[in-house]
Design an enzyme around this catalytic site. Structure first.
Site, PDB file in Angstrom:
ATOM      1  N   HIS A 187      -6.519  -5.747   1.581  1.00 53.68           N
ATOM      2  CA  HIS A 187      -6.454  -4.384   2.106  1.00 53.68           C
ATOM      3  C   HIS A 187      -7.843  -3.849   2.504  1.00 53.68           C
ATOM      4  CE1 HIS A 187      -2.127  -3.328   0.687  1.00 53.68           C
ATOM      5  NE2 HIS A 187      -2.228  -4.567   1.082  1.00 53.68           N
ATOM      6  N   ASN A 246       2.371   0.460 -19.203  1.00 49.51           N
ATOM      7  CA  ASN A 246       0.937   0.173 -19.220  1.00 49.51           C
ATOM      8  C   ASN A 246       0.580  -0.465 -17.890  1.00 49.51           C
ATOM      9  OD1 ASN A 246      -1.681  -0.459 -19.506  1.00 49.51           O
ATOM     10  ND2 ASN A 246      -1.452  -1.760 -21.300  1.00 49.51           N
TER      11      ASN A 246
HETATM   12  C1  LIG Z   1       3.200   0.159   2.237  1.00 51.66           C
HETATM   13  C2  LIG Z   1       2.853  -0.560   0.970  1.00 51.66           C
HETATM   14  N1  LIG Z   1       3.137   0.032  -0.205  1.00 51.66           N
HETATM   15  C3  LIG Z   1       2.833  -0.550  -1.375  1.00 51.66           C
HETATM   16  C4  LIG Z   1       2.211  -1.777  -1.422  1.00 51.66           C
HETATM   17  C5  LIG Z   1       1.917  -2.397  -2.751  1.00 51.66           C
HETATM   18  O1  LIG Z   1       0.551  -2.576  -2.970  1.00 51.66           O
HETATM   19  P1  LIG Z   1       0.054  -3.697  -4.008  1.00 51.66           P
HETATM   20  O2  LIG Z   1       0.100  -4.992  -3.277  1.00 51.66           O
HETATM   21  O3  LIG Z   1      -1.334  -3.277  -4.339  1.00 51.66           O
HETATM   22  O4  LIG Z   1       0.964  -3.671  -5.156  1.00 51.66           O
HETATM   23  C6  LIG Z   1       1.910  -2.448  -0.247  1.00 51.66           C
HETATM   24  C7  LIG Z   1       1.266  -3.767  -0.294  1.00 51.66           C
HETATM   25  O5  LIG Z   1       0.887  -4.372   0.649  1.00 51.66           O
HETATM   26  C8  LIG Z   1       2.237  -1.835   0.991  1.00 51.66           C
HETATM   27  O6  LIG Z   1       1.988  -2.441   2.148  1.00 51.66           O
END
Ligand SMILES: Cc1ncc(COP(=O)(O)O)c(C=O)c1O
Length: 389
Positions: A187, A246
């Site tokens: 990201h 948690n």
């Molecule tokens: C729109 C969206 N929401 C939530 C997430 C979840 O993030 P994480 O991968 O940090 O759990 C993502 C992950 O790519 C996403 O694209």
């Protein structure tokens, strides 16, 4: 790989931050996480930021917190308006909390929720709207905010894909009652794994903070608005007030986050430069639908949807991309109703979701990284030009 889907954005600063944490011998949540939260809230002009171990956990806590508000809490059976394209863990917490999803189609050019359909989705049990900005491009967050206010809905903003994007001079991730972020490896910034919830609401902040760590009272201030703290340290240390989790981050993630956040403006500027090149090379090509920028995209990736009429086969495109060593993925998982998990969701679709289905069947994205990608983007164009029908 000639053109990677995701790359590391770390330098010596992040490695030094990890070493400092190791030397401190404090690994679980502590001052580094607190420093990252403070810097993150300040960067966004938000009153509160709470770091968690992933963007998925951030979404979970956003939904969970709304169930424990003193006034107008969400209750099981309530309905939430969601876009047809988002990441799976935008939706899963809604299912886990017994909420019904009203799935609305997206716009083919922005890939974000089609706000012209919002009024059709409204009904007596609709209590919230989930706003998602896809791959760096802000959704109509201002429209969503207005819509939520007009109908007395909560606005949960899943900003996990659009950190540092802007709309009308305001950062994405500041429009929701609660907004979530992700700092997963690929990201905008990376803390290995990581997430953040931001809000301006004191009660929601405290609910999220308690539910992040076992649902205990320990992290709450002495003048907490969600429970009466006592002076009895023995009791307060293990005092449970909410059915929490948690999902705490670790100190290394906080320390890396502080360093990554300092680099974010320059990384966004570099991504936007690439974005401009991508736009100029692909805008005139009527075989493709590319993302129309809404506000200021933080351009996390470049999306391409093949127009049906062109006869271009996506399978052939993928073969050519593989041969050219260009990484690609389906756009944010595609249309959620096309996944097996939807059978576990209480949901209703507004119509046949033609745009989300087209993006699912004909779309893909390639990466955008915070350095000059001119050779990669030019090659992408050449490769796509060479794909036979
Ligand atoms: C729109 C969206 N929401 C939530 C997430 C979840 O993030 P994480 O991968 O940090 O759990 C993502 C992950 O790519 C996403 O694209």
């Amino acid at each position: 790989m000639f053109y990677e889907l995701a790359v590391s954005t770390w330098g010596p600063e992040e490695l030094a931050a990890i070493e400092r944490v190791i030397a401190s011998e404090r690994f679980t949540i502590g001052p580094n996480v607190a420093a990252f939260e403070e810097a993150f809230a300040s960067y966004h002009g938000r009153r509160y930021a709470v770091m968690v171990n992933s963007g998925s956990s951030a979404n979970l806590l956003c939904v969970a917190a709304l169930f424990y508000k003193k006034e107008h809490p969400l209750t099981r059976g309530d309905e939430v308006i969601v876009p047809a394209i988002s990441w799976a863990t935008t939706y899963h917490p809604l299912q886990q909390y017994g909420l019904k999803m009203k799935i609305v189609d997206i716009e083919l050019d922005t890939l974000n929720i089609d706000t012209s359909q919002l009024e059709d989705a409204i009904g007596p049990r609709v209590r919230a709207v989930m706003g998602v900005s896809i791959l760096g491009n802000p959704a109509a967050l201002d429209v969503l905010r207005r819509f939520a206010d007009e109908h007395g809905l909560y606005f949960i903003e899943d900003n996990c894909e659009s950190m540092d994007a802007e709309l009308s001079g305001r950062k994405a991730g500041t429009f929701g009652d609660l907004s979530s972020f992700s700092s997963f490896f690929s990201h905008h910034i990376s803390t290995m794994e990581g997430g953040m919830v931001t809000t301006d609401d004191r009660e929601l902040y405290e609910l999220v903070k308690s539910m992040r760590a076992h649902g205990w009272a320990r992290d709450l201030p002495s003048d907490s608005v969600i429970c009466d703290r006592t002076d009895d340290d023995f009791f307060e240390a293990y005092r449970f007030i909410l059915p929490g989790y948690n999902v705490r981050p670790i100190e290394m993630c906080g320390a890396i986050g502080v360093e990554q956040l300092k680099k974010l403006p320059a990384m966004t500027a570099a991504r936007r430069k690439n974005w401009n090149l991508f736009q100029s090379l692909f805008a005139d090509d009527n075989r493709f639908i590319i993302q129309r920028e809404n506000g200021k995209s933080s351009a996390f990736s470049f999306t391409i949807v093949l127009k049906s009429k062109t006869g271009l086969s996506r399978a052939r495109v993928f073969k050519s991309l593989q041969q050219a060593e260009i990484g690609y993925r389906i756009i944010t998982g595609g249309c959620i109703t096309r996944h097996d998990v939807v059978r576990h969701y209480d949901h209703e679709c507004l119509g046949a979701l033609p745009n989300a289905n087209l993006a699912h069947d004909n779309g893909f994205f390639v990466g955008n990284h915070p350095f000059d990608l001119t050779p990669q983007i030019v090659r992408l164009r050449e490769v796509l030009d060479g794909v036979s029908r």
